[in-house]
Design an enzyme around this catalytic site. Structure first.
Site, PDB file in Angstrom:
ATOM      1  CE1 TYR A 136       0.637  59.207  35.910  1.00 14.23           C
ATOM      2  CE2 TYR A 136       2.249  60.405  37.218  1.00 14.23           C
ATOM      3  CZ  TYR A 136       1.870  59.265  36.524  1.00 14.23           C
ATOM      4  OH  TYR A 136       2.722  58.187  36.434  1.00 14.23           O
ATOM      5  NE  ARG A 144       0.373  59.648  30.961  1.00 16.85           N
ATOM      6  CZ  ARG A 144       0.629  58.496  31.564  1.00 16.85           C
ATOM      7  NH1 ARG A 144       1.392  58.464  32.644  1.00 16.85           N
ATOM      8  NH2 ARG A 144       0.130  57.362  31.103  1.00 16.85           N
ATOM      9  CD  GLN A 187       1.527  45.795  29.464  1.00 21.89           C
ATOM     10  OE1 GLN A 187       2.672  45.990  29.846  1.00 21.89           O
ATOM     11  NE2 GLN A 187       1.253  45.368  28.248  1.00 21.89           N
ATOM     12  CG  HIS A 245       0.663  48.704  34.517  1.00 19.96           C
ATOM     13  ND1 HIS A 245       1.431  48.766  33.378  1.00 19.96           N
ATOM     14  CD2 HIS A 245       1.109  47.610  35.199  1.00 19.96           C
ATOM     15  CE1 HIS A 245       2.293  47.756  33.372  1.00 19.96           C
ATOM     16  NE2 HIS A 245       2.123  47.044  34.449  1.00 19.96           N
ATOM     17  CB  CYS A 272      -5.354  58.341  50.405  1.00 19.44           C
ATOM     18  SG  CYS A 272      -4.497  59.165  51.756  1.00 19.44           S
ATOM     19  CB  CYS A 292      -5.485  56.025  54.697  1.00 19.98           C
ATOM     20  SG  CYS A 292      -6.685  56.903  53.665  1.00 19.98           S
ATOM     21  CB  CYS A 305      -6.831  61.653  51.957  1.00 21.31           C
ATOM     22  SG  CYS A 305      -7.884  60.341  52.573  1.00 21.31           S
ATOM     23  CB  SER A 357       7.554  47.132  24.072  1.00 17.24           C
ATOM     24  OG  SER A 357       7.337  47.526  25.414  1.00 17.24           O
ATOM     25  CB  ALA A 366      -4.304  47.985  17.367  1.00 18.94           C
TER      26      ALA A 366
HETATM   27  P1  OAD Z   1       5.417  50.619  24.891  1.00 19.74           P
HETATM   28  O1  OAD Z   1       5.467  52.062  24.563  1.00 19.74           O
HETATM   29  O2  OAD Z   1       6.595  50.009  25.565  1.00 19.74           O
HETATM   30  O3  OAD Z   1       5.150  49.779  23.576  1.00 19.74           O
HETATM   31  C1  OAD Z   1       4.134  50.127  22.674  1.00 19.74           C
HETATM   32  C2  OAD Z   1       4.078  49.066  21.602  1.00 19.74           C
HETATM   33  O4  OAD Z   1       3.000  49.379  20.747  1.00 19.74           O
HETATM   34  C3  OAD Z   1       5.338  48.944  20.727  1.00 19.74           C
HETATM   35  O5  OAD Z   1       5.714  47.580  20.630  1.00 19.74           O
HETATM   36  C4  OAD Z   1       4.878  49.477  19.370  1.00 19.74           C
HETATM   37  O6  OAD Z   1       5.518  48.811  18.292  1.00 19.74           O
HETATM   38  C5  OAD Z   1       3.400  49.150  19.412  1.00 19.74           C
HETATM   39  N1  OAD Z   1       2.533  49.993  18.560  1.00 19.74           N
HETATM   40  C6  OAD Z   1       2.710  51.277  18.161  1.00 19.74           C
HETATM   41  N2  OAD Z   1       1.687  51.697  17.409  1.00 19.74           N
HETATM   42  C7  OAD Z   1       0.821  50.654  17.305  1.00 19.74           C
HETATM   43  C8  OAD Z   1      -0.433  50.453  16.669  1.00 19.74           C
HETATM   44  N3  OAD Z   1      -1.027  51.432  15.960  1.00 19.74           N
HETATM   45  N4  OAD Z   1      -1.035  49.242  16.786  1.00 19.74           N
HETATM   46  C9  OAD Z   1      -0.445  48.250  17.509  1.00 19.74           C
HETATM   47  N5  OAD Z   1       0.729  48.390  18.143  1.00 19.74           N
HETATM   48  C10 OAD Z   1       1.365  49.564  18.050  1.00 19.74           C
HETATM   49  O7  OAD Z   1       4.066  50.406  25.744  1.00 19.74           O
HETATM   50  P2  OAD Z   1       3.677  49.199  26.722  1.00 19.74           P
HETATM   51  O8  OAD Z   1       4.177  47.908  26.202  1.00 19.74           O
HETATM   52  O9  OAD Z   1       2.226  49.323  26.955  1.00 19.74           O
HETATM   53  O10 OAD Z   1       3.914  51.088  32.735  1.00 19.74           O
HETATM   54  O11 OAD Z   1       4.470  49.588  28.011  1.00 19.74           O
HETATM   55  C11 OAD Z   1       4.293  48.810  29.166  1.00 19.74           C
HETATM   56  C12 OAD Z   1       4.359  49.659  30.393  1.00 19.74           C
HETATM   57  O12 OAD Z   1       5.573  50.451  30.382  1.00 19.74           O
HETATM   58  C13 OAD Z   1       3.263  50.703  30.505  1.00 19.74           C
HETATM   59  O13 OAD Z   1       2.058  50.177  31.033  1.00 19.74           O
HETATM   60  C14 OAD Z   1       3.864  51.690  31.441  1.00 19.74           C
HETATM   61  C15 OAD Z   1       5.249  51.801  30.834  1.00 19.74           C
HETATM   62  O14 OAD Z   1       6.245  52.224  31.685  1.00 19.74           O
HETATM   63  C16 OAD Z   1       3.657  51.814  33.841  1.00 19.74           C
HETATM   64  O15 OAD Z   1       3.420  53.003  33.774  1.00 19.74           O
HETATM   65  C17 OAD Z   1       3.689  51.015  35.088  1.00 19.74           C
END
Ligand code: OAD
Length: 255
Positions: free
Chosen positions: A67, A70, A101, A129, A137, A140, A160, A202, A244
């Site tokens: 993390y 990241r 998300q 998310h 923490c 707590c 903490c 996705s 996007a």
């Molecule tokens: P994903 O990695 O599953 O999907 C990303 C999506 O973005 C795919 O459908 C791609 O086709 C699309 N994509 C790629 N480049 C793009 C662009 N330039 N413009 C528009 N779209 C584009 O990511 P999420 O759907 O966000 O959760 O994943 C959902 C959750 O799964 C995340 O929040 C995370 C992960 O595990 C947690 O960490 C709880």
């Protein structure tokens, strides 16, 4: 301008209320990796080693190291044209709820930049998310601003100040519940919106993926922006295949 973009523009312009659901794809052009697909994080790392409460209990140093990496990576990225267009639109309209998300904070940064001296609240997202840039923490549950992390060993990890338990990033891990207040606000917005604009997800992770279906169930319209077909495409009235940062400004900018 394509017919689909023109139709989507008209629907968004005429909507009394709108909800926007974003995923990792909206930040891809800012340089933030997505999760799934060829170069996605879950293709390079095992989620069960890094993004579950069990992984943190087993090896908190390793989880924090990932993390912290990241955080550094995202801190070097900036909002792109899609984040900026959404922030401007939400500030201007006042009846737009952005639900993300993403834990990267780029919507909030775009909102503050667009608001300038004004209040950015209307454009701040519901982060279902959590956020990379907040700590929580593990004992707590108290949330706090992020502290610098030294992941050399377990003894150097942040703790903490109230109870002494290890701090963790305030993100939702696999197997954990979403914050119920944040989710209820997102669900309420989706269940009453005229339009749900879904960008760069996705649509595989629930309950976030069910929000556009809430809009559709009450007669609203779903518009999707994604270079690829997704689990949601069949439920979308309009599906725009594109990136996007190129498409979203065309949908939302005036003129
Ligand atoms: P994903 O990695 O599953 O999907 C990303 C999506 O973005 C795919 O459908 C791609 O086709 C699309 N994509 C790629 N480049 C793009 C662009 N330039 N413009 C528009 N779209 C584009 O990511 P999420 O759907 O966000 O959760 O994943 C959902 C959750 O799964 C995340 O929040 C995370 C992960 O595990 C947690 O960490 C709880």
């Amino acid at each position: 301008m394509s017919d689909d973009i023109a139709r989507a523009r008209a629907l968004l312009r005429d909507a009394a209320t709108a909800v926007v659901l974003t995923g990792a794809g909206i930040s891809a052009e800012s340089g933030v990796p997505t999760f799934r697909g060829g170069s996605g994080l879950w293709g390079q790392f095992r989620a069960e080693d890094l993004a579950t409460p069990e992984a943190f209990a087993r090896d908190p140093r390793r989880v924090w190291e990932w993390y912290a990496w990241r955080r550094t990576l995202v801190a070097e990225c900036a909002p792109n044209a899609a984040h900026r267009a959404l922030a401007e639109w939400a500030l201007h309209r006042g009846t737009v709820t952005i639900v993300t998300q993403n834990v990267d904070g780029l919507h909030a940064r775009a909102a503050r930049e667009a608001a300038g001296e004004d209040d950015p609240a209307r454009a701040l997202p519901l982060e279902v998310h959590g956020s990379l840039f907040r700590d929580k923490c593990s004992g707590c549950g108290t949330r706090s601003d992020p502290v610098p992390v030294d992941a050399t060993s377990v003894s150097t990890l942040p703790r903490c100040p109230r109870c002494g338990a290890l701090l963790r990033p305030d993100v939702v891990w696999f197997g954990e519940m979403l914050d119920q207040h944040v989710l209820a606000a997102a669900d309420g917005a989706a269940a009453t919106a005229d339009v749900c604009l879904v960008i760069g997800t996705s649509a595989l992770v629930y309950p976030a993926a069910s929000l556009p279906l809430r809009t559709r169930a009450h007669g609203g319209v779903v518009i999707e922006v994604n270079p690829e077909a997704t689990a949601l495409t069949r439920a979308a009235e309009i599906s725009i295949r594109g990136a996007a940062a190129a498409v979203v400004p065309q949908l939302l900018n005036e003129g």
